[in-house]
Scaffold this active site. Structure first.
Site, PDB file in Angstrom:
ATOM      1  N   ASP A   1       1.096  33.092  67.893  1.00 37.85           N
ATOM      2  CA  ASP A   1       0.521  31.795  68.265  1.00 37.85           C
ATOM      3  C   ASP A   1      -0.419  31.398  66.869  1.00 37.85           C
ATOM      4  O   ASP A   1      -0.583  30.190  66.323  1.00 37.85           O
ATOM      5  CB  ASP A   1      -0.200  31.903  69.612  1.00 37.85           C
ATOM      6  CG  ASP A   1      -0.677  30.455  70.129  1.00 37.85           C
ATOM      7  OD1 ASP A   1      -0.444  29.429  69.470  1.00 37.85           O
ATOM      8  OD2 ASP A   1      -1.280  30.688  71.168  1.00 37.85           O
TER       9      ASP A   1
ATOM     10  N   LYS B   1      -1.098  45.232  64.599  1.00 39.86           N
ATOM     11  CA  LYS B   1      -2.130  45.831  64.240  1.00 39.86           C
ATOM     12  C   LYS B   1      -1.973  47.274  64.771  1.00 39.86           C
ATOM     13  O   LYS B   1      -2.844  47.971  65.510  1.00 39.86           O
ATOM     14  CB  LYS B   1      -3.090  45.167  64.980  1.00 39.86           C
ATOM     15  CG  LYS B   1      -4.616  45.270  64.573  1.00 39.86           C
ATOM     16  CD  LYS B   1      -4.866  45.072  63.198  1.00 39.86           C
ATOM     17  CE  LYS B   1      -6.292  45.389  62.937  1.00 39.86           C
ATOM     18  NZ  LYS B   1      -6.715  44.929  61.583  1.00 39.86           N
TER      19      LYS B   1
ATOM     20  N   ASP C   1      -4.240  40.848  60.001  1.00 44.30           N
ATOM     21  CA  ASP C   1      -5.489  40.235  59.122  1.00 44.30           C
ATOM     22  C   ASP C   1      -4.883  40.151  57.749  1.00 44.30           C
ATOM     23  O   ASP C   1      -5.194  39.101  57.180  1.00 44.30           O
ATOM     24  CB  ASP C   1      -6.459  41.041  59.197  1.00 44.30           C
ATOM     25  CG  ASP C   1      -6.387  42.525  59.154  1.00 44.30           C
ATOM     26  OD1 ASP C   1      -5.010  43.288  59.132  1.00 44.30           O
ATOM     27  OD2 ASP C   1      -7.351  43.407  59.174  1.00 44.30           O
TER      28      ASP C   1
END
Length: 351
Positions: free
Chosen positions: A241, A185, A217
């Site tokens: 995760d 990110k 995302d």
């Protein structure tokens, strides 16, 4: 060859038992030592990772791990909760690289949440860093300027931490489709900017592997839109995760996904590691004989391949699992009614 067997809580003992039966059926002469971990260890010894269990793990060539998590322990101080056992093992044994393969078995395309023609193209490995990120950063509670209670968790990575996990991903890609997608990110997080800069530098050592970058995302969206695009996905602890659990539903069930957590220590035959299914302890079905042991059995295959150098034996297990699934031996999570031991029997028969 020595394996530490840590069954843990909930369905952990049930599914681990079936994986052990499969290993024993191969007649490899492997010594296995069982030890408590998680909530079971806390209830027996007052700690989720007793010193004796850790010593057994250190003295082994690999660890076969079930699952941890017990509702009876939810009110304990955080350092005594069952989940601290797996975090403690990763930290104490420097298991920094988590490999989570995800592919759809032939005949199970319709069990995916995705359209069968999209699900059938899934064949990827998520390489997740395990020893850094917000899980191990400074954390706590404080009072802010408004007098309110505020929680905080620090996300951070050092260059060396990113370098070592990046090398794992690039080497994995060399044995597959020679493509790495690094997920971060970097548009909003400085930690991710360092991650991206470091991965780019490491990539120069692997000119035969193509590298692309993707914001997390977008990666989550592409996993359901075009999962066949991915070969090796490299990412940090938190993002890994989440994405690995998402990948499990893309292939049809979390009960089918194995994982390996590897470090730098070498055994006489391979790399020391901890092997576990990616699902939890499912206490609501513990002891009922209905849990799906396939992910644990596949984790045992990964153990034989990576830590004990027994690739042929690993492939035998994987083929037996594929044949059992193809023959319709399905657990509840896949719409069938086969029980835990019945599935183990089916895999053994096909060995």
């Amino acid at each position: 060859m020595k394996i530490a067997v840590l069954p843990g809580d909930g369905i952990g003992p049930d599914i681990t038992r079936e994986a052990v039966r499969v290993i024993e059926a191969l007649g490899l002469g492997i010594e296995m030592t069982w030890a408590p971990v998680g909530g079971a260890a806390y209830k027996a010894h007052g700690h989720p990772l007793p010193a004796e269990t850790l010593a057994i793990a250190r003295d082994s060539d690999a660890i076969l791990f079930g699952a941890v998590g017990d509702p009876d322990c939810d009110a304990l101080d955080r350092h005594l909760r069952p989940e601290q056992a797996i975090l403690g093992l990763r930290k104490a044994l420097t298991l920094f690289a988590n490999l989570r393969p995800a592919r759809v078995f032939a005949g199970l395309e319709s069990h995916s949440a995705l359209r069968p023609e999209i699900a059938g193209a899934i064949d990827l490995v998520i390489v997740r860093e395990l020893n850094g990120d917000v899980y191990f950063g400074e954390k706590g509670f404080r009072t802010n300027a408004m007098g309110e209670r505020e929680g905080y968790d620090v996300m951070s990575y050092a260059t060396s931490e990113v370098q070592r996990i990046a090398h794992i991903a690039f080497r994995a890609a060399q044995g597959r489709g020679r493509r790495v997608c690094s997920v971060d990110k970097a548009n909003v997080l400085e930690t991710s900017q360092l991650w991206r800069d470091t991965v780019i530098a490491v990539a120069r050592e692997y000119p035969d592997v193509a590298l692309e970058h993707m914001y997390v995302d977008n990666a989550a969206m592409q996993l359901v839109k075009n999962p066949g695009h991915f070969d090796v996905v490299l990412t940090g602890n938190l993002f890994g995760d989440i994405l690995s659990d998402q990948a499990s539903m893309c292939v049809g069930s979390i009960g089918l996904l194995a994982s390996a957590s590897l470090g730098e220590r070498q055994t006489a035959w391979g790399t020391f590691g901890l092997y576990e299914p990616i699902h939890g302890s499912a206490p609501d079905i513990a002891g009922k004989g209905v849990a799906n042991p396939m992910a644990t059995i596949l984790s045992a295959a990964m153990l034989l391949r990576h830590s004990l150098g027994l690739a042929d034996a690993a492939e035998r297990i994987e083929r037996a699992v594929a044949h059992a699934l193809g023959d319709g031996v399905l657990s509840r999570d896949l719409g069938g009614n086969a029980g835990t031991a019945e599935i183990g029997d089916a895999v053994l028969a096909r060995l």
